[in-house]
Design an enzyme around this catalytic site. Sequence first.
Site, PDB file in Angstrom:
ATOM      1  N   GLY A   1     -10.798   4.729   7.965  1.00 35.71           N
ATOM      2  CA  GLY A   1     -11.494   4.731   9.252  1.00 35.71           C
ATOM      3  C   GLY A   1     -12.388   5.944   9.448  1.00 35.71           C
ATOM      4  N   ALA A   2     -12.793   6.591   8.353  1.00 35.37           N
ATOM      5  CA  ALA A   2     -13.630   7.791   8.468  1.00 35.37           C
ATOM      6  C   ALA A   2     -15.090   7.493   8.138  1.00 35.37           C
ATOM      7  CB  ALA A   2     -13.093   8.884   7.553  1.00 35.37           C
ATOM      8  N   GLY A   3     -15.406   6.220   7.933  1.00 33.09           N
ATOM      9  CA  GLY A   3     -16.790   5.870   7.599  1.00 33.09           C
ATOM     10  C   GLY A   3     -17.131   6.172   6.145  1.00 33.09           C
ATOM     11  N   LEU A   4     -16.109   6.274   5.288  1.00 29.02           N
ATOM     12  CA  LEU A   4     -16.347   6.567   3.868  1.00 29.02           C
ATOM     13  C   LEU A   4     -16.034   5.352   2.992  1.00 29.02           C
ATOM     14  CD1 LEU A   4     -14.825  10.187   3.766  1.00 29.02           C
ATOM     15  CD2 LEU A   4     -17.240   9.540   3.973  1.00 29.02           C
TER      16      LEU A   4
ATOM     17  N   TYR B   1     -21.025  -2.560  16.062  1.00 28.67           N
ATOM     18  CA  TYR B   1     -21.762  -2.781  14.810  1.00 28.67           C
ATOM     19  C   TYR B   1     -22.473  -4.139  14.878  1.00 28.67           C
ATOM     20  CZ  TYR B   1     -22.678  -3.104   9.775  1.00 28.67           C
ATOM     21  OH  TYR B   1     -23.284  -3.229   8.549  1.00 28.67           O
TER      22      TYR B   1
ATOM     23  N   ASP C   1     -22.000  -0.690   0.643  1.00 31.24           N
ATOM     24  CA  ASP C   1     -20.802   0.049   0.227  1.00 31.24           C
ATOM     25  C   ASP C   1     -20.270  -0.461  -1.117  1.00 31.24           C
ATOM     26  OD1 ASP C   1     -21.191   1.004   2.791  1.00 31.24           O
ATOM     27  OD2 ASP C   1     -19.623  -0.258   3.668  1.00 31.24           O
TER      28      ASP C   1
ATOM     29  N   SER D   1       0.851  -1.178   0.000  1.00 34.90           N
ATOM     30  CA  SER D   1       0.000   0.000   0.000  1.00 34.90           C
ATOM     31  C   SER D   1       0.886   1.227   0.000  1.00 34.90           C
ATOM     32  CB  SER D   1      -0.889  -0.005   1.236  1.00 34.90           C
ATOM     33  OG  SER D   1      -1.236   1.313   1.571  1.00 34.90           O
TER      34      SER D   1
HETATM   35  C1  GLA Z   1     -21.038   0.219   7.255  1.00 40.20           C
HETATM   36  C2  GLA Z   1     -21.357  -1.097   6.569  1.00 40.20           C
HETATM   37  C3  GLA Z   1     -22.590  -0.957   5.672  1.00 40.20           C
HETATM   38  C4  GLA Z   1     -23.748  -0.336   6.436  1.00 40.20           C
HETATM   39  C5  GLA Z   1     -23.298   0.921   7.165  1.00 40.20           C
HETATM   40  C6  GLA Z   1     -24.388   1.477   8.046  1.00 40.20           C
HETATM   41  O1  GLA Z   1     -20.648   1.159   6.297  1.00 40.20           O
HETATM   42  O2  GLA Z   1     -20.263  -1.505   5.784  1.00 40.20           O
HETATM   43  O3  GLA Z   1     -22.918  -2.220   5.155  1.00 40.20           O
HETATM   44  O4  GLA Z   1     -24.334  -1.261   7.306  1.00 40.20           O
HETATM   45  O5  GLA Z   1     -22.164   0.694   7.972  1.00 40.20           O
HETATM   46  O6  GLA Z   1     -25.437   1.951   7.291  1.00 40.20           O
END
Ligand code: GLA
Length: 391
Positions: free
Chosen positions: A129-132, A231, A179, A67
Amino acid sequence: MTHSHEEQPVVGVETGVGMAPGRINLIGEHTDYNAGFVLPFAIEQHCLARIRPTVDAASDAPLIVHSRQSDSRVEIARGDVVPGAAWIDGPSGWAAYAAGALWALVDAGILPRGALAAEVELDSTVPIGAGLSSSAAIDCSVVVAADRLFGLGLPPAQIAQLATVAETRFVRAPTGGMDQLVSVLAERDHALFCDMRSLQTELIHFDPSANGLEVLVVDSRAPHQLVAGEYRNRRLACEAAARQFGVPALRDIDEEELPRRLAGLDDDVLRRRARHVVTENARVLQTVELLRGGRIREIGPLLVASHASMRDDFEITVAEVDLAVEVLLAGGVLGARMTGGGFGGCVIALAEAGTSAALATAVDEAYAARGFSPPAHFVAHPGDGAVALAR
Ligand code: GLA
């Protein structure tokens, strides 16, 4: 030395290159694994994956993953490219998204095991790790690169499904598939409305700039802790609520019947988890209706309600995220909410064009005043999904 067909390295091809983006979920959080609705869009930040087979490799040549970001090189013995292997939980775990993508192709019988004798190079601009969905950007880009390298011609929906398998079966992250679907199927100036039960998708026009608006993203940079465990707990709670309701998934509960249904649950936590999912599904459908009608300026209250539901009922926000939403709303945005799995990550706001810089400064000041470390910010543009690139 002779090998079985299974173990023969694949040779004769040079390099496959795939590009796959990260995503922002406009609305519909934690609904995907409840067979519900989501409305994400792809962002311009993406991962580039380059795969080169190890030419003339011995049958036991390892899989190598580099990477550019971590400046590291991970060598995985072929026998360790198995779901749930011990190394996946270690410091080289990031490489598992790439290894899992190739494993998914092998497991599905699309590639021989010899295809694992390869070198994969990753170069990503998606914040980690930013939720993106930096992980979906990796697994989707690797499947796309392999598709190009081996001339597989896989349909986009299957590419997304294989990338999802990398995450759910190989890395064993109990995620819901949204995602990968958007990373592969997205289109510029659109959001992707997904029915996560039928996996039917529809592109919905979403072009903030054509409406004098912009999407500001604030990365809270809040330390992600217990993310995987929390989660999983949310998912288990949703499944438990669905079982008590006697339905296959929370998707099967309508907003109208919700009060009566909730009265039948004796656990207050389950009641709130279920209420989030059922009302969130309804908010996705309402957002889609407004966007279809060209009424993008009216979706703000739905974003705000979604955030409140994640904060109070689903309990997946943190102080940094809630503060960003408060400051942005006080600054006059049309709507704001956390996006992604939660416990940190990013907040999005639908703002008047040209106001993001001042809004970002206001968030910075509020963070400093509370002693939070400085957030990051950028303006997002709904972008295209994954593509294979010429090598
Ligand atoms: C993460 C998971 C997704 C979804 C979201 C919450 O991004 O990878 O599958 O569950 O959280 O909406």
